[in-house]
Structure formats: structure tokens, C-alpha cells
Design a protein around this motif. Structure first.
Motif, PDB file in Angstrom:
ATOM      1  N   MET A   1      15.279  -3.850  -4.232  1.00 52.13           N
ATOM      2  CA  MET A   1      15.594  -4.671  -4.785  1.00 52.13           C
ATOM      3  C   MET A   1      16.359  -4.132  -6.219  1.00 52.13           C
ATOM      4  O   MET A   1      14.790  -4.055  -7.266  1.00 52.13           O
ATOM      5  CB  MET A   1      15.714  -5.903  -4.376  1.00 52.13           C
ATOM      6  N   LYS A   2      16.742  -3.599  -7.178  1.00 49.51           N
ATOM      7  CA  LYS A   2      17.300  -3.488  -8.251  1.00 49.51           C
ATOM      8  C   LYS A   2      17.679  -4.469  -9.036  1.00 49.51           C
ATOM      9  O   LYS A   2      19.065  -4.945  -8.262  1.00 49.51           O
ATOM     10  CB  LYS A   2      17.917  -1.971  -7.879  1.00 49.51           C
ATOM     11  N   LEU A   3      17.361  -4.584 -10.082  1.00 50.47           N
ATOM     12  CA  LEU A   3      17.726  -5.218 -11.158  1.00 50.47           C
ATOM     13  C   LEU A   3      18.225  -4.251 -12.158  1.00 50.47           C
ATOM     14  O   LEU A   3      18.053  -3.800 -12.259  1.00 50.47           O
ATOM     15  CB  LEU A   3      16.428  -6.410 -11.615  1.00 50.47           C
ATOM     16  N   TYR A   4      19.854  -5.116 -12.715  1.00 48.61           N
ATOM     17  CA  TYR A   4      19.874  -4.218 -13.924  1.00 48.61           C
ATOM     18  C   TYR A   4      20.041  -5.262 -14.546  1.00 48.61           C
ATOM     19  O   TYR A   4      20.681  -6.271 -15.000  1.00 48.61           O
ATOM     20  CB  TYR A   4      21.740  -3.631 -14.009  1.00 48.61           C
ATOM     21  N   ILE A   5      19.401  -4.464 -16.485  1.00 53.00           N
ATOM     22  CA  ILE A   5      19.002  -5.518 -17.004  1.00 53.00           C
ATOM     23  C   ILE A   5      19.878  -5.227 -18.779  1.00 53.00           C
ATOM     24  O   ILE A   5      19.547  -3.833 -18.571  1.00 53.00           O
ATOM     25  CB  ILE A   5      17.396  -5.596 -17.602  1.00 53.00           C
ATOM     26  N   LYS A   6      20.375  -6.102 -18.876  1.00 52.52           N
ATOM     27  CA  LYS A   6      21.117  -5.446 -20.814  1.00 52.52           C
ATOM     28  C   LYS A   6      20.083  -5.158 -21.952  1.00 52.52           C
ATOM     29  O   LYS A   6      19.241  -6.325 -21.734  1.00 52.52           O
ATOM     30  CB  LYS A   6      22.594  -6.064 -20.623  1.00 52.52           C
ATOM     31  N   ASN A   7      21.014  -4.497 -22.979  1.00 49.98           N
ATOM     32  CA  ASN A   7      19.356  -4.938 -23.526  1.00 49.98           C
ATOM     33  C   ASN A   7      18.395  -4.166 -24.000  1.00 49.98           C
ATOM     34  O   ASN A   7      17.598  -4.398 -24.880  1.00 49.98           O
ATOM     35  CB  ASN A   7      19.391  -5.964 -24.675  1.00 49.98           C
ATOM     36  N   MET A   8      18.200  -3.773 -22.185  1.00 51.59           N
ATOM     37  CA  MET A   8      16.451  -2.531 -22.955  1.00 51.59           C
ATOM     38  C   MET A   8      16.849  -1.538 -23.230  1.00 51.59           C
ATOM     39  O   MET A   8      17.610  -0.490 -22.822  1.00 51.59           O
ATOM     40  CB  MET A   8      16.388  -2.644 -20.995  1.00 51.59           C
ATOM     41  N   VAL A   9      15.963  -1.275 -24.385  1.00 53.94           N
ATOM     42  CA  VAL A   9      16.277   0.038 -25.104  1.00 53.94           C
ATOM     43  C   VAL A   9      14.677   1.196 -25.621  1.00 53.94           C
ATOM     44  O   VAL A   9      15.163   1.661 -26.343  1.00 53.94           O
ATOM     45  CB  VAL A   9      17.021  -0.263 -26.536  1.00 53.94           C
ATOM     46  N   CYS A  10      13.911   0.270 -25.000  1.00 57.71           N
ATOM     47  CA  CYS A  10      12.840   0.798 -25.551  1.00 57.71           C
ATOM     48  C   CYS A  10      11.338   0.807 -24.616  1.00 57.71           C
ATOM     49  O   CYS A  10      11.318  -0.074 -23.787  1.00 57.71           O
ATOM     50  CB  CYS A  10      11.940   0.739 -27.120  1.00 57.71           C
ATOM     51  N   ASN A  11      10.026   1.207 -25.204  1.00 58.41           N
ATOM     52  CA  ASN A  11       9.131   1.380 -23.493  1.00 58.41           C
ATOM     53  C   ASN A  11       8.663  -0.516 -24.187  1.00 58.41           C
ATOM     54  O   ASN A  11       7.960  -0.657 -22.721  1.00 58.41           O
ATOM     55  CB  ASN A  11       7.904   1.885 -24.261  1.00 58.41           C
ATOM     56  N   ARG A  12       8.919  -0.893 -25.449  1.00 56.17           N
ATOM     57  CA  ARG A  12       8.348  -2.593 -25.290  1.00 56.17           C
ATOM     58  C   ARG A  12       9.189  -3.034 -24.123  1.00 56.17           C
ATOM     59  O   ARG A  12       8.463  -4.650 -24.010  1.00 56.17           O
ATOM     60  CB  ARG A  12       8.436  -2.482 -26.433  1.00 56.17           C
ATOM     61  N   CYS A  13      10.328  -3.127 -24.441  1.00 58.61           N
ATOM     62  CA  CYS A  13      11.128  -3.557 -23.781  1.00 58.61           C
ATOM     63  C   CYS A  13      10.667  -3.839 -22.170  1.00 58.61           C
ATOM     64  O   CYS A  13      10.566  -4.873 -21.755  1.00 58.61           O
ATOM     65  CB  CYS A  13      12.578  -2.865 -23.757  1.00 58.61           C
ATOM     66  N   LYS A  14      10.526  -2.415 -21.638  1.00 55.86           N
ATOM     67  CA  LYS A  14       9.820  -2.385 -19.785  1.00 55.86           C
ATOM     68  C   LYS A  14       8.871  -2.984 -19.921  1.00 55.86           C
ATOM     69  O   LYS A  14       8.724  -3.905 -18.993  1.00 55.86           O
ATOM     70  CB  LYS A  14       9.597  -0.994 -20.263  1.00 55.86           C
ATOM     71  N   MET A  15       7.854  -3.123 -21.084  1.00 56.98           N
ATOM     72  CA  MET A  15       6.679  -4.105 -20.422  1.00 56.98           C
ATOM     73  C   MET A  15       6.553  -4.783 -20.848  1.00 56.98           C
ATOM     74  O   MET A  15       6.228  -6.334 -20.245  1.00 56.98           O
ATOM     75  CB  MET A  15       5.959  -3.617 -22.149  1.00 56.98           C
TER      76      MET A  15
END
Length: 186
Positions: A1-15
Motif C-alpha cells: 500500500m502507498k501512503l502519500y505524505i505532504k511536507n516531506m522535503v528532505c532525507n531527515r523527513c524520510k527517517m
């Protein structure tokens, strides 16, 4: 399943997103800016909790298809400017069309209608923020910055910088205490 997330802008956001999903007992498989693939097929039972946690850390779960496209567009541009400098030599419309598998005309119209600015204006703002970052670090000359960000000349970069910020690059460089705008707020 895919989730779409607003405001992810960098690698730290991914972590952070990965960590928070794992705390909820979910299993992220692949994480990209604005998009997470999880092992689970359905999160209806904890969806409210996911929304609540994301909101508390500045993210937002996106369900609307149009909003997802806008977020994907923004994330592609942010990634291009801030992480893939070598790819800046490509035509932005072709780059976005290719990555989104949609005609540029339609994504451009959607972006302009929702964001009240053109894709090109957003792209320029991202490039100017990168210029500010590089000026503050003071490791590259203006010529090197112009080359890195694929400006045709230092004069063109300087003119665009002045038009966007109201400052010359040399004056901005002197304002080391100047606060930069977060890329997620452009």
C-alpha cells in the motif's frame, strides 16, 4: 500500500516518517519524498492515529489525487534543485512530465490553479534558496554557484537573485545572520 505524505522535503523527513510508522507497528518498504510504500494492505484501523502523529510532526496524509500530484511535483523539484544538481541541465517540463507520466500542460495548469504560482516560479524560488544556502556556507564562488545550478551566467543569477530577494548577492553574503526560508514553506 502507498501512503502519500505532504511536507516531506528532505532525507531527515524520510527517517522521521519511517521511525513513526515503525512505532505504529507498520512496515515501510520504500520511502521517497512525499511517498511511502508499506507492507500492509490496509491501515483503516489505525488511520486516525497515523494522521494524528503525522500532524504533530508537521506532515499530512494526503488522500486527494490532485493534492498528491502537486506534492509529487514539489518534491521532484525540491529533490532536483537540492540533491541532484547535475540533473539541472534537463528541461524542467520534460523532467516533470517524464517522472509523473503526465502531460506538462495539464500538471502546469493544475499546479498554477492550486498554488497560485507557476511551476517555473516555484522552481526559481527553490534555486534561489539553494543559492542563499551556498552563499551562507561561503565555500563556492558566485561563478561556481552559477555553474552548479545551471545558470547561463553570473549576471543572470545575480539579476534573478535581486528580483526574488530584493538584495544583491554580495549584500546577502554580508548578512550572514539572514534567515533563510524553509523549502517546505515556498
Amino acid at each position: 500500500m502507498k501512503l502519500y505524505i505532504k511536507n516531506m522535503v528532505c532525507n531527515r523527513c524520510k527517517m522521521v516518517v519511517k521511525s513513526e510508522l515503525e512505532k505504529l507497528g507498520l512496515h515501510p518498504i520504500d520511502i521517497e519524498l512525499g511517498e511511502v510504500e508499506i507492507k500492509e494492505e490496509n491501515i483503516d484501523s489505525i488511520k486516525f492515529e497515523v494522521i494524528k502523529i503525522f500532524k504533530s510532526i508537521g506532515f499530512e496524509l494526503i488522500d486527494d489525487k490532485k493534492v498528491r500530484v502537486i506534492e509529487q511535483l514539489k518534491n521532484l523539484i525540491i529533490e532536483l534543485v537540492h540533491q541532484k544538481n547535475n540533473d539541472l541541465k534537463v528541461n524542467i517540463s520534460n523532467y516533470l512530465s517524464q517522472h509523473l507520466n503526465q502531460e506538462y500542460k495539464s500538471i502546469s495548469a493544475l499546479f498554477s490553479a492550486v498554488e497560485n504560482q507557476t511551476i517555473e516560479q516555484f522552481f526559481i524560488k527553490q534555486k534561489i534558496e539553494k543559492v542563499k544556502e551556498l552563499l551562507i556556507y561561503d565555500e563556492l564562488t558566485l561563478s561556481q554557484i552559477a555553474y552548479l545550478l545551471n545558470y547561463s551566467s553570473v549576471a543572470y543569477l545575480s539579476n534573478q537573485f535581486k528580483r526574488e530577494t530584493g538584495f544583491t548577492t554580495s549584500f546577502f553574503k554580508q548578512l550572514k545572520s539572514s534567515k533563510r526560508t524553509g523549502i517546505d514553506r515556498l
